[in-house]
Structure formats: structure tokens, C-alpha cells
Design a protein around this motif. Sequence first.
Motif, PDB file in Angstrom:
ATOM      1  N   UNK A 397       1.613 -29.538 -20.538  1.00  0.00           N
ATOM      2  CA  UNK A 397       1.515 -28.089 -20.401  1.00  0.00           C
ATOM      3  C   UNK A 397       2.618 -27.490 -19.538  1.00  0.00           C
ATOM      4  N   UNK A 398       3.653 -28.292 -19.229  1.00  0.00           N
ATOM      5  CA  UNK A 398       4.728 -27.828 -18.351  1.00  0.00           C
ATOM      6  C   UNK A 398       5.377 -26.524 -18.812  1.00  0.00           C
ATOM      7  N   UNK A 399       5.588 -26.307 -20.131  1.00  0.00           N
ATOM      8  CA  UNK A 399       6.216 -25.045 -20.538  1.00  0.00           C
ATOM      9  C   UNK A 399       5.420 -23.807 -20.140  1.00  0.00           C
ATOM     10  N   UNK A 400       4.102 -23.951 -19.970  1.00  0.00           N
ATOM     11  CA  UNK A 400       3.259 -22.802 -19.619  1.00  0.00           C
ATOM     12  C   UNK A 400       2.944 -22.774 -18.133  1.00  0.00           C
ATOM     13  N   UNK A 401       2.461 -23.890 -17.609  1.00  0.00           N
ATOM     14  CA  UNK A 401       1.967 -23.920 -16.224  1.00  0.00           C
ATOM     15  C   UNK A 401       2.958 -24.525 -15.241  1.00  0.00           C
ATOM     16  N   UNK A 402       3.990 -25.218 -15.751  1.00  0.00           N
ATOM     17  CA  UNK A 402       4.941 -25.885 -14.864  1.00  0.00           C
ATOM     18  C   UNK A 402       4.448 -27.211 -14.338  1.00  0.00           C
ATOM     19  N   UNK A 403       3.223 -27.635 -14.738  1.00  0.00           N
ATOM     20  CA  UNK A 403       2.671 -28.916 -14.276  1.00  0.00           C
ATOM     21  C   UNK A 403       3.387 -30.073 -14.982  1.00  0.00           C
ATOM     22  N   UNK A 404       3.842 -31.022 -14.204  1.00  0.00           N
ATOM     23  CA  UNK A 404       4.598 -32.137 -14.784  1.00  0.00           C
ATOM     24  C   UNK A 404       3.693 -33.207 -15.380  1.00  0.00           C
ATOM     25  N   UNK A 405       2.442 -33.290 -14.918  1.00  0.00           N
ATOM     26  CA  UNK A 405       1.520 -34.337 -15.387  1.00  0.00           C
ATOM     27  C   UNK A 405       0.741 -33.823 -16.598  1.00  0.00           C
ATOM     28  N   UNK A 406       0.768 -34.557 -17.730  1.00  0.00           N
ATOM     29  CA  UNK A 406       0.012 -34.136 -18.920  1.00  0.00           C
ATOM     30  C   UNK A 406      -1.483 -34.045 -18.622  1.00  0.00           C
ATOM     31  N   UNK A 526      10.166 -20.354 -16.104  1.00  0.00           N
ATOM     32  CA  UNK A 526      10.337 -21.729 -16.604  1.00  0.00           C
ATOM     33  C   UNK A 526       9.470 -22.711 -15.823  1.00  0.00           C
ATOM     34  N   UNK A 527       9.147 -22.362 -14.585  1.00  0.00           N
ATOM     35  CA  UNK A 527       8.347 -23.243 -13.734  1.00  0.00           C
ATOM     36  C   UNK A 527       6.884 -22.815 -13.617  1.00  0.00           C
ATOM     37  N   UNK A 528       6.426 -21.963 -14.547  1.00  0.00           N
ATOM     38  CA  UNK A 528       5.019 -21.588 -14.547  1.00  0.00           C
ATOM     39  C   UNK A 528       4.651 -20.537 -13.522  1.00  0.00           C
ATOM     40  N   UNK A 529       5.619 -19.658 -13.194  1.00  0.00           N
ATOM     41  CA  UNK A 529       5.372 -18.583 -12.224  1.00  0.00           C
ATOM     42  C   UNK A 529       5.801 -17.265 -12.856  1.00  0.00           C
ATOM     43  N   UNK A 530       4.905 -16.298 -12.891  1.00  0.00           N
ATOM     44  CA  UNK A 530       5.239 -14.969 -13.404  1.00  0.00           C
ATOM     45  C   UNK A 530       5.452 -14.013 -12.246  1.00  0.00           C
ATOM     46  N   UNK A 531       6.685 -13.544 -12.088  1.00  0.00           N
ATOM     47  CA  UNK A 531       6.989 -12.524 -11.078  1.00  0.00           C
ATOM     48  C   UNK A 531       7.181 -11.221 -11.835  1.00  0.00           C
ATOM     49  N   UNK A 532       6.379 -10.200 -11.514  1.00  0.00           N
ATOM     50  CA  UNK A 532       6.291  -9.014 -12.355  1.00  0.00           C
ATOM     51  C   UNK A 532       7.437  -8.020 -12.202  1.00  0.00           C
TER      52      UNK A 532
END
Length: 854
Positions: A397-406, A526-532
Motif C-alpha cells: 500500500x506504499x503508493x497510498x499510505x507510504x507504508x513500506x511493509x505489505x 509520494x510518501x502518503x502525506x497530504x498537505x492541503x
Amino acid sequence: MSEQCCGSHNKKNIKEESCCSSGSSASVTNEAVAKETGCCSSSETNISEPADSCCASSEEAATPLMNQTKSCCSSDSQTNEGSAAESMNFRVYGMDCPACAKTIEKGIGSLQGIRDVQVNYGTARMQVTAESAAAFEPVQNELKKLGYTAEQMNEKRNLKTYTVEGMDCGSCAKTIENHMRLNTSVQSVNVNFSTGKMKIEHTNSSDEIIKEVSKVGFKAALDSSRSSNQPSPSVKSNENGWFIFSGVLIAMGFAGSFLGIHPLLSSFLYAFAMIISGYKPVKSAFYSIKSRSLDMNVLMSAAAIGAALIGEWLEGATVVWLFALGNLLQNKSIEQTRNSIRNLMDLAPPEAWIKNGADLVKKPVEEISIGEVIFVKPGDKIPLDGEVVKGESSVNQAPITGESIPVDKEAGDTVFAGTINEHGTLEIRVTKLTEDTTIAKIIHLVEEAQEQKAPTEAFIDKFASIYTPVVFVIALLLMILPPLAGFGTWGDWFYKGLELLVIACPCALVISTPVAIVSAIGNAAKNGILIKGGTFLEKAGAITAIAFDKTGTLTEGKPKVSKVEVLEGTEEELLSIALTLETYSTHPIAKAIADYVKSKGIPSQEGDSYSNIVGKGVQATVEGITYYAGNLALFKDMNPSLEQVSKRVMDLQNEGKTIVLIGTDQKLMGLIAVSDTIRESTTSAMKTLTENGIRETVMLTGDNTGTAKMIASEANITRYFAELLPEDKVNAIKKLQNEGYKVAMVGDGINDAPALAASDLGIAMGGAGTDTVMETADIVLMADNLDKLPHTIKLSRKALAIIKQNIWFSIIIKVIALALIFPGWLTLWMAVLSDTGAALIVILNALRLLRVKE
């Protein structure tokens, strides 16, 4: 606050969501609303308003934020009038402080036929209520007079988006806007340099719009998220070929002066090179002047033509060629920032596998409906959001949440478009159409964020709009007044004036902020952070204290067994009885115990006569013996010997644990402690935040002081506020602000709305699973943990540092160039380098933000 929320009838109308329902108490559940209105964000505010002061029904209170057509707090007569009124929403560009919002409200509110104006600085939105549709016509013109621009936000508008290639400065965007507004077929237009996008409402064809843009010297194409926005290779190679050819001509002319070639031939080569390299900027300059813009193309063209008029052919040719080189390199660099979002668009595949009879066939995602079942093979990307109905696999889920572990997925779990299925085949029931997927919303929100100007950027744009014409006039005066007064020759002062013309365009200064902001927001996404938006990026960089809600933020929010103590018998016997007792209970604590025992592989026993003892526990009969599971009060009623466990129970409870005792009416078998465990990421996140300059990490909790102290110590929290009611959290935030801290509040984005509204910056967790969170918070951590928070602060601080570096560098270069004019040390080609070279350095410096890692 009470005056602001559901105040007296003569107050201005406010948004329905900011009011409380008539005769009842309403909870603020939307941070954007809370922030916008300030309603119910203080513990001193009574969020339950009397019926006569708040007229909105519960249905009205649910009206979407920017689509209201009447106010909720007007008097009866006002309400009756409002029923005939019309409402329109705009996005406003150019505001750099809340005072701008007040200026706009007063200016637009003075127009005839306008009943009410509400401008929100934080969201850059304006809602206008008028007596008729005709009253809206002068709104945008009035905004321009005030120094702002706006675009209408109503969904029915025929608004199209184009990608524009070739813009290397904010003045380019302004030139395109001014030129397009001269076209009678264009109703509204907004060009954003940072994203390379033009949003335009027009009645003529797209081809005609593209042709009009090309007249100004830029290339436009109708935007498509599924198609490449890059120009064709042949077009680029042709441009590069002519650029290289003009450079060869200049080199030949320069070499000829040393080889004895006639000066006229060298001048001809320079002139030919000027025509090749200068055609595009001169053409753009013509349309810029026609649309009353003063951009770099005008200044550079004037300098080149002026150099030719005084016989400085080499200087003129070099100026134009260096300008073209600078633009080429700038465009290539800026495209890297724009590609950070285009790469997001390519995450979700354009087609999906569906079953057609016995076969699997590919189908475009746009043609797939909600409820259809798609098949995702191992190694493939998931094309649409949905719910797993069959199969098990690990999903990256890295593309969405930035988490590296599946993350392991099985039937019933949610999956997101753009994530990668790593192992088994999954059958997924589609829950969202392609335009509504999480990745589509991320792209939309990020692009919106990049289009919003940060306060620093807006200030620099205003400064540049004054600086350029002032310096242009000074350059003209420099060419005329000194020689008229007898100081030096016309040729010398004319040359100095040309140099000043080149320096007059503050490209590097104007570009210093937007490229940095776009790069930082792209890195974050890209790292799963939305800055508005840039406003919130700047705020995050200035934060000195972060307050955290405890439950669900610092902790998992789910009870787990943390300790088992056996008083009689074996642990296996104790847990087996506990499972038997708790199996049929729906209480979260009972479920936590049952799950724990099952994970140990311990079976339950045969029981009957299950019964719930309200407020105390449960009971059941096993092999003729009645067993109980419950709190201390339950066993006190049965009078077993509690001397050895009472103090132990109290000690564990003071540590924030809930104690379940297991036993009969004659003896205690043991106890099980259940508690909300601290997230694995919490401790490391707090440590990293401190290393990144956060002076205070603060926990806000309703737990008792002993529990709060223990959790704060375990989580590396520097400070805590305990025994808080929800409204007390607001007071805690205000206390920190009064102590001089810039405070961010981290919560789940909904339940902590008042505290999030009171803070300087609202940060929400778990955006990937909640659409509301994505829409409302200032910054959203897509994963449901704190791992990404330190990166957010680090990236924001880095962005602020780079913006300051760029601004100071741009100013210093201009000052040095200006100082070198009068001694006669500055040449035209050096002046060009001071501008285009500085702009390129500023861009490259900002691009470092794309590579900032955790």
C-alpha cells in the motif's frame, strides 16, 4: 464565540454547518467547518443553542459546505427573503492574510444586489448570496479592482483544464491569462505556473484555445489524466535543433572576428542567430504588450533589439541565446516537479480483468460499475477501490499510505486502486468508480493544494507586480535624463538602460517559492502525506509544539490483553474458563480476551446457563460449577477472599488497565488485565520529532493522572494534560498557544474537531480509510499511524529553509547586478546570466525537496 455562532438576528448570515440544530445539541464533526467559522471550538462556547437563535433543521445542517442557498441564523423575515436568493461559490486567488478576506467581503458586499458575502482565507473560498443571477456579473471585475482573481466553483460550469508547456515564470502565466481574457469566447481563465495547468471556461473549440495559447508563445493541450502531457519528440527535437543552430552561428561569427572575416559577415551571422532564437520571445512579447502585460519576454526583446540598434550585434545575439538556454533548462527542471503528480496518475492501471463466461477479459476501468467483481493477479496493480470477496494476499500500500511493509488482505478487507497485489489472486468487488477512488482524490487534492498560493508566494507576486514596471520606467529614464543633463554619451546610458531592463524582471524571486512548495507537496504525496496547500506547509514548518489525542492516535484504540496473573490452578485452565465465559459477550473487552485465548490455541469448555450481570460481568455453568468473569465489585458481592488481590487490582488500574477477575463464588482463579496498547510507531515518532526541533510533545487524555503519567513516560511524551473532557482539550491548546508555542493538533480528524479547529494546524490520521478526513484536515497522514509525522515536520522545515535561501539569493544577485551597472562592469550577457542563471539555481535548489527522505 456565541456572537459568531447562531448570534442575534442582525448578524451576518453564517454557514449552516456552523450552527447547532434547533432545540438540540449538535456536535462539530467537520474540522473545515470548525476552522472556517470558529463555531463551538472553545470550551467556553455553549454548543447547544436555543431554538430561536438557530434556525437550521437537522436536514439543513447536513447541507454540503459550499452549496448552501440560505443562511441558518437569519430572522424569519430574512429567511423568507433568502428563499428567493441565489448562491454562487468562488475560489479566490491572491489572498495572503485573513485581512484580505475582510477586504473582499466589504468590497463585494457593497455591490448592488449582493445580500451576503462569506470569504474563508484558509480554504480560499468565497460564497456570495445575491438577489438574482444578474447581480453576480460584476463580482469578478470588482475582485480584480481589489487586486485578486477568482474562478467560479459551481459544478455546472463548462470548465476545462489544459496543460501548458513552456512557462518558466509566474509572469508567463499572467501573460496567458491576460491574452485569453481578450478573447470574447472566454468567460473565465486561471493559469497556474506551478502545476502547468490552465483552467478555462470557453464557448469556442479546444483547438481554437490551443491556437490562441500558441500565439503567446506557449503550447497547450487538453488535459487528460490517462494521456501523457509531454510534447511530441519531433516538436522538441526541432526546437532544440534550431537552438543549437543559432548557437553555432554565434560561435562562427565570434570566431570570424579572429580569423579576419569581414565584420559585416559576422554581424549577419549574429543577426541571423538573433532571428532564430529571438522569434519566440519577440512573438510572445508582442502579445504580452497587446494584453497589457510586462513579462520577461518584453524586457528581453527590448534589450536585444536595443543592442542591435546601437550596433552591439554580438551582445544582442548572446542575450537572446542565453535567454533561450535559460528557458530550456528551467522548463526541463520545472517539469520534474510537475511529474511528481503525473507519476501519481500512472499508479492505477487503465484496465481491469473481469470474468466473461469462463474467460477473463480486460475492460477499461471507466466502463466498470460499482458492484462488479474484478480479478487481480499476483504482481499486478489493483485498478479500482473495492472489497476483497475471495482470495488472500499481501498488498503493498506504499503508493497510498507510504507504508513500506505489505499488508495482509483477506475476504472483507478494503483495498485501494494503485496498490500492488504481491502474492495470491484476489477477487474484488468494486466500491468506487475510477473518478472517486482514493488515488483520484489524492491527485485532485494535491493539485488543488499546489494551485493555492502560500502567504510568502502571494506577497512576492504583489511585490513583483510593482517592482517590474517601476524598474522599467527607471530604465527608460536612465536612457534619457543623464545624457540630456550632459552626463556621458547617449550610447553609454542607452546601454546601461538596456542592462537595467534585463534586470527588471524578478524571475528568480517570483519562482523561488512556488517551485519549492510544489516540490514539497509532491514529495509528501509520494510518501502518503497530504498537505492541503502552501499555507499549511509554511505553518507546519513553524510548529514548535504538537498535541496528540491519546486514544486511537498515540494508542491503537483497541483493547488488548496485556497481563495474565494466575492465583489458583494453571494459566491454561484460567484462560479456557475465560474463553467459555466471554465467547457470547459483545463487549469490546470480552472480545479482546476471547481473541487472545484463541490466539494461544486454547479451547473453550462446554458451558450453559449464560447470563449477563449488568455493570459487573458475566456468568456461566461449566460441569455443574458456576463461574464468573467481571470487576472487583462483582466478587465483593459474593465475599470470596479478596485480601491478596484488592491492592493488586488497584495498582493495575492506576496504570490504565481494565481488570477482569475470573473465579467462582468461593475462590478466585486469577485476573486478566486489558489495556489500550501504545502504537509501535509512537515512541520512535516522539523521539524523531524532538530531534527535528519540536520543543513540546503533548498528550491530551481523559484518563486519570496516574495513567496519563505512565503512558506519557512509555511514549516519550514531554508533557500531558489528564482528566480532560472533550471541551477541555481546547483550553489545553489555548494554554500552549498563550505560552508562545505554535501548536499542531493530531487526532482522528472528526471526534477532535474543536481542538483541531483551535490549533494553528490540524493534522488527521488514517485518511486512506475515511473520505471525510481527506476532505477536512489541513494535513492528512494517509496511514493509520504516526510514522509519517516526523517526515512531515522535517519536509516542512526544509521547505521553509529553501524558500528563504532562494529569496535571499535572488535579492542579493539583483543588488549585485544593479551595483555593477554604473561602474560599467556589467555587460548585457552578464545581466542575462544574473537573471536566467539565478532562476535556474533557485529551481535546482527547490528540486532538492523532491529527494528529501525519511
